[in-house]
Motif scaffolding. Structure first.
Motif, PDB file in Angstrom:
ATOM      1  N   ILE A 185       0.875  -1.181   0.000  1.00  0.00           N
ATOM      2  CA  ILE A 185       0.000   0.000   0.000  1.00  0.00           C
ATOM      3  C   ILE A 185       0.904   1.220   0.000  1.00  0.00           C
ATOM      4  O   ILE A 185       1.537   1.539   1.008  1.00  0.00           O
ATOM      5  CB  ILE A 185      -0.921   0.044   1.245  1.00  0.00           C
ATOM      6  CG1 ILE A 185      -1.617  -1.304   1.473  1.00  0.00           C
ATOM      7  CG2 ILE A 185      -1.922   1.184   1.116  1.00  0.00           C
ATOM      8  CD1 ILE A 185      -2.553  -1.713   0.382  1.00  0.00           C
ATOM      9  N   ASN A 186       1.031   1.904  -1.140  1.00  0.00           N
ATOM     10  CA  ASN A 186       1.850   3.125  -1.164  1.00  0.00           C
ATOM     11  C   ASN A 186       1.065   4.343  -1.626  1.00  0.00           C
ATOM     12  O   ASN A 186       1.638   5.374  -1.946  1.00  0.00           O
ATOM     13  CB  ASN A 186       3.125   2.931  -2.001  1.00  0.00           C
ATOM     14  CG  ASN A 186       2.841   2.520  -3.427  1.00  0.00           C
ATOM     15  OD1 ASN A 186       1.838   2.898  -3.996  1.00  0.00           O
ATOM     16  ND2 ASN A 186       3.740   1.727  -3.998  1.00  0.00           N
ATOM     17  N   GLY A 187      -0.257   4.221  -1.620  1.00  0.00           N
ATOM     18  CA  GLY A 187      -1.113   5.347  -1.961  1.00  0.00           C
ATOM     19  C   GLY A 187      -2.558   4.914  -1.940  1.00  0.00           C
ATOM     20  O   GLY A 187      -2.890   3.759  -1.664  1.00  0.00           O
ATOM     21  N   GLY A 188      -3.445   5.860  -2.223  1.00  0.00           N
ATOM     22  CA  GLY A 188      -4.858   5.539  -2.251  1.00  0.00           C
ATOM     23  C   GLY A 188      -5.500   5.599  -0.879  1.00  0.00           C
ATOM     24  O   GLY A 188      -4.876   5.952   0.125  1.00  0.00           O
ATOM     25  N   GLU A 220      -3.898   6.132   2.953  1.00  0.00           N
ATOM     26  CA  GLU A 220      -4.740   6.372   4.131  1.00  0.00           C
ATOM     27  C   GLU A 220      -5.583   5.129   4.402  1.00  0.00           C
ATOM     28  O   GLU A 220      -6.253   4.623   3.507  1.00  0.00           O
ATOM     29  CB  GLU A 220      -5.646   7.576   3.905  1.00  0.00           C
ATOM     30  CG  GLU A 220      -6.567   7.887   5.070  1.00  0.00           C
ATOM     31  CD  GLU A 220      -7.548   9.021   4.759  1.00  0.00           C
ATOM     32  OE1 GLU A 220      -8.082   9.620   5.707  1.00  0.00           O
ATOM     33  OE2 GLU A 220      -7.784   9.279   3.557  1.00  0.00           O
ATOM     34  N   ILE A 221      -5.544   4.654   5.645  1.00  0.00           N
ATOM     35  CA  ILE A 221      -6.362   3.522   6.079  1.00  0.00           C
ATOM     36  C   ILE A 221      -7.170   4.025   7.266  1.00  0.00           C
ATOM     37  O   ILE A 221      -6.635   4.222   8.360  1.00  0.00           O
ATOM     38  CB  ILE A 221      -5.481   2.318   6.460  1.00  0.00           C
ATOM     39  CG1 ILE A 221      -4.586   1.912   5.278  1.00  0.00           C
ATOM     40  CG2 ILE A 221      -6.348   1.143   6.891  1.00  0.00           C
ATOM     41  CD1 ILE A 221      -3.589   0.814   5.603  1.00  0.00           C
ATOM     42  N   ASN A 250      -1.036   6.990   6.801  1.00  0.00           N
ATOM     43  CA  ASN A 250      -1.854   7.487   7.901  1.00  0.00           C
ATOM     44  C   ASN A 250      -2.913   6.438   8.229  1.00  0.00           C
ATOM     45  O   ASN A 250      -3.802   6.172   7.422  1.00  0.00           O
ATOM     46  CB  ASN A 250      -2.504   8.816   7.515  1.00  0.00           C
ATOM     47  CG  ASN A 250      -3.213   9.478   8.685  1.00  0.00           C
ATOM     48  OD1 ASN A 250      -3.183   8.984   9.806  1.00  0.00           O
ATOM     49  ND2 ASN A 250      -3.855  10.600   8.421  1.00  0.00           N
ATOM     50  N   ILE A 251      -2.802   5.827   9.405  1.00  0.00           N
ATOM     51  CA  ILE A 251      -3.750   4.809   9.855  1.00  0.00           C
ATOM     52  C   ILE A 251      -4.529   5.413  11.010  1.00  0.00           C
ATOM     53  O   ILE A 251      -3.977   5.589  12.113  1.00  0.00           O
ATOM     54  CB  ILE A 251      -3.013   3.525  10.288  1.00  0.00           C
ATOM     55  CG1 ILE A 251      -2.098   3.026   9.165  1.00  0.00           C
ATOM     56  CG2 ILE A 251      -4.007   2.448  10.683  1.00  0.00           C
ATOM     57  CD1 ILE A 251      -1.204   1.859   9.569  1.00  0.00           C
ATOM     58  N   HIS A 252      -5.781   5.746  10.799  1.00  0.00           N
ATOM     59  CA  HIS A 252      -6.494   6.503  11.837  1.00  0.00           C
ATOM     60  C   HIS A 252      -7.973   6.128  11.940  1.00  0.00           C
ATOM     61  O   HIS A 252      -8.600   5.677  10.988  1.00  0.00           O
ATOM     62  CB  HIS A 252      -6.353   8.005  11.588  1.00  0.00           C
ATOM     63  CG  HIS A 252      -7.041   8.515  10.353  1.00  0.00           C
ATOM     64  ND1 HIS A 252      -8.338   8.962  10.358  1.00  0.00           N
ATOM     65  CD2 HIS A 252      -6.597   8.652   9.077  1.00  0.00           C
ATOM     66  CE1 HIS A 252      -8.676   9.364   9.139  1.00  0.00           C
ATOM     67  NE2 HIS A 252      -7.647   9.181   8.344  1.00  0.00           N
ATOM     68  N   ASP A 253      -8.504   6.311  13.151  1.00  0.00           N
ATOM     69  CA  ASP A 253      -9.928   6.187  13.453  1.00  0.00           C
ATOM     70  C   ASP A 253     -10.509   4.822  13.094  1.00  0.00           C
ATOM     71  O   ASP A 253     -11.665   4.707  12.686  1.00  0.00           O
ATOM     72  CB  ASP A 253     -10.722   7.299  12.739  1.00  0.00           C
ATOM     73  CG  ASP A 253     -10.415   8.669  13.295  1.00  0.00           C
ATOM     74  OD1 ASP A 253     -10.835   8.951  14.434  1.00  0.00           O
ATOM     75  OD2 ASP A 253      -9.728   9.450  12.608  1.00  0.00           O
ATOM     76  N   VAL A 276      -0.141   6.742  13.366  1.00  0.00           N
ATOM     77  CA  VAL A 276      -1.190   5.852  13.869  1.00  0.00           C
ATOM     78  C   VAL A 276      -1.995   6.678  14.864  1.00  0.00           C
ATOM     79  O   VAL A 276      -1.549   6.939  15.989  1.00  0.00           O
ATOM     80  CB  VAL A 276      -0.577   4.601  14.521  1.00  0.00           C
ATOM     81  CG1 VAL A 276      -1.670   3.662  15.008  1.00  0.00           C
ATOM     82  CG2 VAL A 276       0.350   3.877  13.535  1.00  0.00           C
ATOM     83  N   LEU A 277      -3.168   7.107  14.449  1.00  0.00           N
ATOM     84  CA  LEU A 277      -3.874   8.196  15.129  1.00  0.00           C
ATOM     85  C   LEU A 277      -5.326   7.845  15.441  1.00  0.00           C
ATOM     86  O   LEU A 277      -6.078   7.379  14.581  1.00  0.00           O
ATOM     87  CB  LEU A 277      -3.827   9.442  14.244  1.00  0.00           C
ATOM     88  CG  LEU A 277      -4.553  10.690  14.709  1.00  0.00           C
ATOM     89  CD1 LEU A 277      -3.860  11.279  15.936  1.00  0.00           C
ATOM     90  CD2 LEU A 277      -4.602  11.729  13.582  1.00  0.00           C
ATOM     91  N   LYS A 278      -5.718   8.039  16.691  1.00  0.00           N
ATOM     92  CA  LYS A 278      -7.124   7.973  17.123  1.00  0.00           C
ATOM     93  C   LYS A 278      -7.807   6.650  16.794  1.00  0.00           C
ATOM     94  O   LYS A 278      -8.988   6.608  16.474  1.00  0.00           O
ATOM     95  CB  LYS A 278      -7.928   9.132  16.529  1.00  0.00           C
ATOM     96  CG  LYS A 278      -7.510  10.498  17.036  1.00  0.00           C
ATOM     97  CD  LYS A 278      -8.392  11.604  16.456  1.00  0.00           C
ATOM     98  CE  LYS A 278      -7.979  12.971  16.954  1.00  0.00           C
ATOM     99  NZ  LYS A 278      -8.808  14.060  16.359  1.00  0.00           N
TER     100      LYS A 278
END
Length: 401
Positions: A185-188, A220-221, A250-253, A276-278
């Motif tokens: 996973i390098n985009g999307g 983004e995940i 960005n792995i968040h929520d 790794v956020l929220k």
């Protein structure tokens, strides 16, 4: 004169081929029906081919799947066009074949991949077949660019006794499922998907003899979840006998009971960057590990940021590690929390940033700032095993109880 005429004709033919951008003149034609797309692909035995989807295509009840054979590479274009299926296998990529998705939007479809699937533009969305939306068995899945995988579901109620396609374990699959293969996973965007039990978005599984692998270098995940009454593992990514490398993204929520962002068993983890956020697991009946739930893993964290992740009941605001060798040589753990109780008011919420149960924890560097816990260990709590702290910055961490 005849020779001159033949020479000019040859030049004219080459000019047409160059203009089409393919050695297959049919590749430049717009495809306006699913059956036409399938028929054209059936003529490809080897080499590279381009097809452009035009308008809105519907996969009929009796329609055959699109098949990319061994030795062939098919690129599907057609930004803004749509393909609507019947929540069953619509696309098959055979071992040694390659499919590049560069435009069309797919819904209510299922992909089975034994070769390569490269997804760089367009979308796969709102699909809920009786099994994974994308099933990669021994092949490679690559996601990049502006590709969008969103609002897909691996429905537990539909798959209580059987799943499709053949080879999927009824108890171990997610919307994107990788068996004995690789994923990059390098985009999307992978967003708002829902898994049945293991992995709200991605499940990647190998074997003890041969691990699967997942590399996250961007993208983004977000906002994926597994929501069941008990034993839901990982809101975003579930791994078993898998090697996971995170260098960006960005792995968040994301949300579930055990491991809001990642649950990894019997593999390895290397994290050098990314956010790794929220992420959270604060389900009312229990749970652990706001972000990463690790068991039997060799883990190295040298960079990246864990911030605002929340665990309830069983602790580990950012990470809970069981029988794991965790080595921290960098990175930031900021404002993570282990605060909460189950539905009976019980709480074992310890380890605002990291909770270890057995194994080893070595910290040489890194920042632990303003993490909060109800019970013990504002930053770190250990239950057995060994902890060695050689360096790092610890400021403003709080144990409230």
């Amino acid at each position: 004169a005849s020779s001159v005429f033949q020479f000019l004709a040859t030049i004219a033919t080459l000019a047409v081929i160059v203009a089409l951008g393919s050695t297959n003149p049919a590749a430049a034609e717009g495809v306006t029906s699913w059956d036409d797309l399938v028929a054209k692909a059936d003529t490809f035995t080897s080499g590279s081919h381009d097809l452009t989807v035009t308008g809105n295509l519907t996969v009929g009840e009796q329609s055959k799947p699109l098949v990319v054979p061994a030795g062939a590479e098919l690129t599907l274009k057609g930004k803004g066009s749509t393909v609507t299926g019947k929540n069953k296998t619509a696309v098959e990529v055979k071992s040694g074949g390659k499919l590049n998705l560069e435009g069309p939007d797919f819904t209510k479809t299922q992909f089975t991949v034994n070769g390569d699937l490269n997804f760089s533009d367009g979308s796969i969305h709102d699909s809920n077949p009786a099994g994974p939306v994308i099933f990669v068995d021994g092949g490679n899945f690559n996601m990049s660019g502006t590709a969008d995988f969103s609002k897909n579901t691996a429905p537990e109620t539909v798959t209580a006794s059987s799943v499709t396609p053949q080879g999927v374990n009824v108890n171990k699959f997610a919307p994107i499922t990788i068996h004995n293969g690789t994923a990059t996973i390098n985009g999307g965007t992978i967003k708002e998907n829902k898994g049945s039990r293991l992995g709200g978005a991605i499940a990647i599984m190998g074997s003890e003899a041969k691990h699967a692998s997942l590399d996250i270098t961007g993208g983004e995940i977000a906002s994926n979840k597994v929501e069941v009454r008990s034993n839901g593992y990982d809101g975003a990514i579930f791994g078993e006998y898998a090697d996971v490398n995170i260098s960006s993204g960005n792995i968040h929520d994301n949300f579930t009971e055990y491991g809001g962002a990642l649950a990894l068993f019997s593999g390895s983890l290397k994290m050098s960057g990314g956010t790794v956020l929220k992420n959270q697991n604060n389900m009312k009946y229990g749970g652990a590990a706001g972000a990463f739930n690790l068991s039997g893993v060799k883990a190295e964290i040298s960079g990246g940021t864990f911030q605002g992740n929340t665990s309830s009941y069983l602790g580990g605001g950012a990470i809970k590690a069981y029988s794991t060798n965790l080595h921290v040589t960098g990175g930031n753990f900021i404002s993570n929390k282990s605060t909460g109780a189950n539905e009976w008011g019980q709480s074992a919420a310890s380890g605002g940033a990291i909770y270890t149960n057995g194994g080893t924890l070595i910290i040489n560097k890194g920042t632990f700032k303003e993490n909060v816990v109800v019970k013990s260990g504002g930053a770190i709590y250990t239950n057995g095993g060994t902890v060695t702290i050689n360096g790092g910055t610890f400021t403003g961490n709080t144990a409230e109880d």
